[in-house]
Design a protein around this motif. Sequence first.
Motif, PDB file in Angstrom:
ATOM      1  N   GLU A 185       0.914  -1.369   0.659  1.00  0.00           N
ATOM      2  CA  GLU A 185       0.283   0.230  -0.559  1.00  0.00           C
ATOM      3  C   GLU A 185       0.481   0.764   0.311  1.00  0.00           C
ATOM      4  N   PHE A 186       2.083   1.330   0.290  1.00  0.00           N
ATOM      5  CA  PHE A 186       2.967   2.390   0.892  1.00  0.00           C
ATOM      6  C   PHE A 186       4.088   2.370  -0.994  1.00  0.00           C
ATOM      7  N   GLY A 187       3.261   1.362  -1.822  1.00  0.00           N
ATOM      8  CA  GLY A 187       4.073   1.351  -2.661  1.00  0.00           C
ATOM      9  C   GLY A 187       5.782   0.539  -3.065  1.00  0.00           C
ATOM     10  N   ALA A 188       6.310  -0.337  -1.996  1.00  0.00           N
ATOM     11  CA  ALA A 188       7.015  -0.847  -1.834  1.00  0.00           C
ATOM     12  C   ALA A 188       7.010  -1.964  -2.517  1.00  0.00           C
ATOM     13  N   THR A 189       8.091  -2.945  -3.166  1.00  0.00           N
ATOM     14  CA  THR A 189       7.575  -4.443  -4.019  1.00  0.00           C
ATOM     15  C   THR A 189       8.762  -4.979  -3.294  1.00  0.00           C
ATOM     16  N   LYS A 190       9.583  -4.658  -2.320  1.00  0.00           N
ATOM     17  CA  LYS A 190      10.208  -5.737  -1.342  1.00  0.00           C
ATOM     18  C   LYS A 190      10.099  -5.432  -0.331  1.00  0.00           C
ATOM     19  N   GLY A 191      11.232  -6.372   0.527  1.00  0.00           N
ATOM     20  CA  GLY A 191      11.256  -5.951   2.155  1.00  0.00           C
ATOM     21  C   GLY A 191      12.452  -6.853   2.800  1.00  0.00           C
ATOM     22  N   VAL A 192      13.131  -6.788   3.634  1.00  0.00           N
ATOM     23  CA  VAL A 192      14.374  -6.790   4.621  1.00  0.00           C
ATOM     24  C   VAL A 192      13.194  -7.677   5.555  1.00  0.00           C
ATOM     25  N   VAL A 193      13.908  -9.030   6.206  1.00  0.00           N
ATOM     26  CA  VAL A 193      13.461  -9.920   6.637  1.00  0.00           C
ATOM     27  C   VAL A 193      14.828 -10.018   7.395  1.00  0.00           C
ATOM     28  N   HIS A 194      14.731 -10.768   8.866  1.00  0.00           N
ATOM     29  CA  HIS A 194      16.129 -11.317   9.954  1.00  0.00           C
ATOM     30  C   HIS A 194      16.068 -12.809  10.062  1.00  0.00           C
ATOM     31  N   ALA A 195      16.340 -13.646   9.505  1.00  0.00           N
ATOM     32  CA  ALA A 195      15.838 -15.639   9.456  1.00  0.00           C
ATOM     33  C   ALA A 195      16.855 -15.263  10.637  1.00  0.00           C
ATOM     34  N   SER A 196      16.072 -15.497  11.588  1.00  0.00           N
ATOM     35  CA  SER A 196      16.939 -15.632  12.812  1.00  0.00           C
ATOM     36  C   SER A 196      15.842 -16.270  13.992  1.00  0.00           C
ATOM     37  N   SER A 197      16.138 -16.879  15.566  1.00  0.00           N
ATOM     38  CA  SER A 197      15.655 -16.765  16.533  1.00  0.00           C
ATOM     39  C   SER A 197      15.808 -16.096  17.475  1.00  0.00           C
ATOM     40  N   SER A 198      15.067 -15.953  18.336  1.00  0.00           N
ATOM     41  CA  SER A 198      15.543 -15.490  20.089  1.00  0.00           C
ATOM     42  C   SER A 198      15.615 -16.483  20.899  1.00  0.00           C
ATOM     43  N   ALA A 199      15.753 -17.589  19.962  1.00  0.00           N
ATOM     44  CA  ALA A 199      16.204 -19.150  20.860  1.00  0.00           C
ATOM     45  C   ALA A 199      17.057 -19.323  21.066  1.00  0.00           C
ATOM     46  N   TRP A 200      17.798 -19.565  22.915  1.00  0.00           N
ATOM     47  CA  TRP A 200      19.037 -19.287  23.517  1.00  0.00           C
ATOM     48  C   TRP A 200      20.105 -20.240  23.095  1.00  0.00           C
ATOM     49  N   LYS A 201      20.994 -20.351  21.721  1.00  0.00           N
ATOM     50  CA  LYS A 201      21.886 -21.196  20.952  1.00  0.00           C
ATOM     51  C   LYS A 201      22.883 -22.310  22.094  1.00  0.00           C
ATOM     52  N   PRO A 202      22.703 -22.447  23.745  1.00  0.00           N
ATOM     53  CA  PRO A 202      23.703 -22.802  24.447  1.00  0.00           C
ATOM     54  C   PRO A 202      22.520 -23.704  24.825  1.00  0.00           C
ATOM     55  N   ALA A 203      21.091 -23.897  24.941  1.00  0.00           N
ATOM     56  CA  ALA A 203      20.515 -25.079  25.689  1.00  0.00           C
ATOM     57  C   ALA A 203      19.244 -24.896  24.531  1.00  0.00           C
ATOM     58  N   CYS A 204      20.181 -24.783  22.503  1.00  0.00           N
ATOM     59  CA  CYS A 204      18.800 -25.501  21.898  1.00  0.00           C
ATOM     60  C   CYS A 204      19.343 -26.471  20.568  1.00  0.00           C
ATOM     61  N   ASP A 205      18.051 -27.021  20.045  1.00  0.00           N
ATOM     62  CA  ASP A 205      18.613 -27.913  19.422  1.00  0.00           C
ATOM     63  C   ASP A 205      19.942 -27.098  17.707  1.00  0.00           C
ATOM     64  N   ALA A 206      20.803 -26.400  17.471  1.00  0.00           N
ATOM     65  CA  ALA A 206      20.504 -25.435  16.857  1.00  0.00           C
ATOM     66  C   ALA A 206      20.454 -25.936  15.722  1.00  0.00           C
ATOM     67  N   GLU A 207      20.033 -27.804  14.898  1.00  0.00           N
ATOM     68  CA  GLU A 207      19.799 -28.564  13.329  1.00  0.00           C
ATOM     69  C   GLU A 207      17.543 -27.889  13.796  1.00  0.00           C
ATOM     70  N   GLU A 208      17.305 -27.838  14.300  1.00  0.00           N
ATOM     71  CA  GLU A 208      15.910 -28.512  15.096  1.00  0.00           C
ATOM     72  C   GLU A 208      15.807 -26.617  14.550  1.00  0.00           C
ATOM     73  N   ILE A 209      16.408 -25.531  15.379  1.00  0.00           N
ATOM     74  CA  ILE A 209      15.666 -24.215  15.441  1.00  0.00           C
ATOM     75  C   ILE A 209      16.597 -24.083  13.768  1.00  0.00           C
ATOM     76  N   GLY A 210      17.698 -23.844  13.557  1.00  0.00           N
ATOM     77  CA  GLY A 210      17.516 -23.860  12.455  1.00  0.00           C
ATOM     78  C   GLY A 210      16.345 -24.330  11.107  1.00  0.00           C
ATOM     79  N   SER A 211      15.991 -25.700  11.179  1.00  0.00           N
ATOM     80  CA  SER A 211      14.983 -26.343  10.595  1.00  0.00           C
ATOM     81  C   SER A 211      13.471 -24.981  10.360  1.00  0.00           C
ATOM     82  N   ASN A 212      13.581 -24.961  11.988  1.00  0.00           N
ATOM     83  CA  ASN A 212      12.942 -24.096  12.362  1.00  0.00           C
ATOM     84  C   ASN A 212      12.220 -22.604  10.992  1.00  0.00           C
ATOM     85  N   VAL A 213      13.699 -22.403  11.105  1.00  0.00           N
ATOM     86  CA  VAL A 213      13.618 -20.620  10.617  1.00  0.00           C
ATOM     87  C   VAL A 213      13.693 -20.792   9.627  1.00  0.00           C
ATOM     88  N   VAL A 214      14.130 -21.804   8.422  1.00  0.00           N
ATOM     89  CA  VAL A 214      13.744 -22.565   7.262  1.00  0.00           C
ATOM     90  C   VAL A 214      12.551 -21.824   6.919  1.00  0.00           C
TER      91      VAL A 214
END
Length: 213
Positions: free
Chosen positions: A50-79
């Motif tokens: 509506e504001f005339g934008a044709t593209k937008g920027v996103v961060h492929a990230s997570s607030s999950a704390w890396k030491p306490a999480c399964d990196a492969e699972e979080i990465g898969s969820n982000v993808v």
Amino acid sequence: MRRRPRGAPAVLVGHRVPVRARPRGGGSGTASRNRDGTRVRGDEGRRPREFGATKGVVHASSSAWKPACDAEEIGSNVVESVNALDEFARERDFELCVENIPDGWFSVHDFDGLFAETDASMTLDTGHARMDGLDSGDIAAFVERHGDRISHFHLNDTRRAKDEHLPFGAGTLDFRAIFDALPDDWEGTLSLEVFTLDYGYIETSKAYLDELL
């Protein structure tokens, strides 16, 4: 230099239009937030267009704390989230551009995998790439390999491996070499990321960018 961006991307001044996907646990969906913080879902989340934008920027990230999480699972969820958002965007003739975030779940070193698992475009932040250990030659080599997937640049100049956002040309990054690595038919967009309250520095940065282009 033959390649020329299609023009400056639309700038949404004074508006926050983040978009989220929830691929696990609460169903899939997308949402944006109005300025008052209320959530907008479904087809109402088309505010950037509506504001005339044709593209937008996103961060492929997570607030999950890396030491306490399964990196492969979080990465898969982000993808999975990136794919959901990209599909949502394409249905509305809008381009999703994923930015490299230093020391995040998807830094510049992880984009080979992201490119393989999604069709999303990339926003290459040059300062962030420098923070993750790439010098000008390394960034140029990355651009040469992935120029067909890079749709937008955050031109973030720096003198060292810090997120300095200096006036364009005041740092040590060799932007001529980086631009020369792009395909001859590249038609993406560029944003000058200069952190200053003095608009004279913006004018100087734009003039130097025009010289390089």
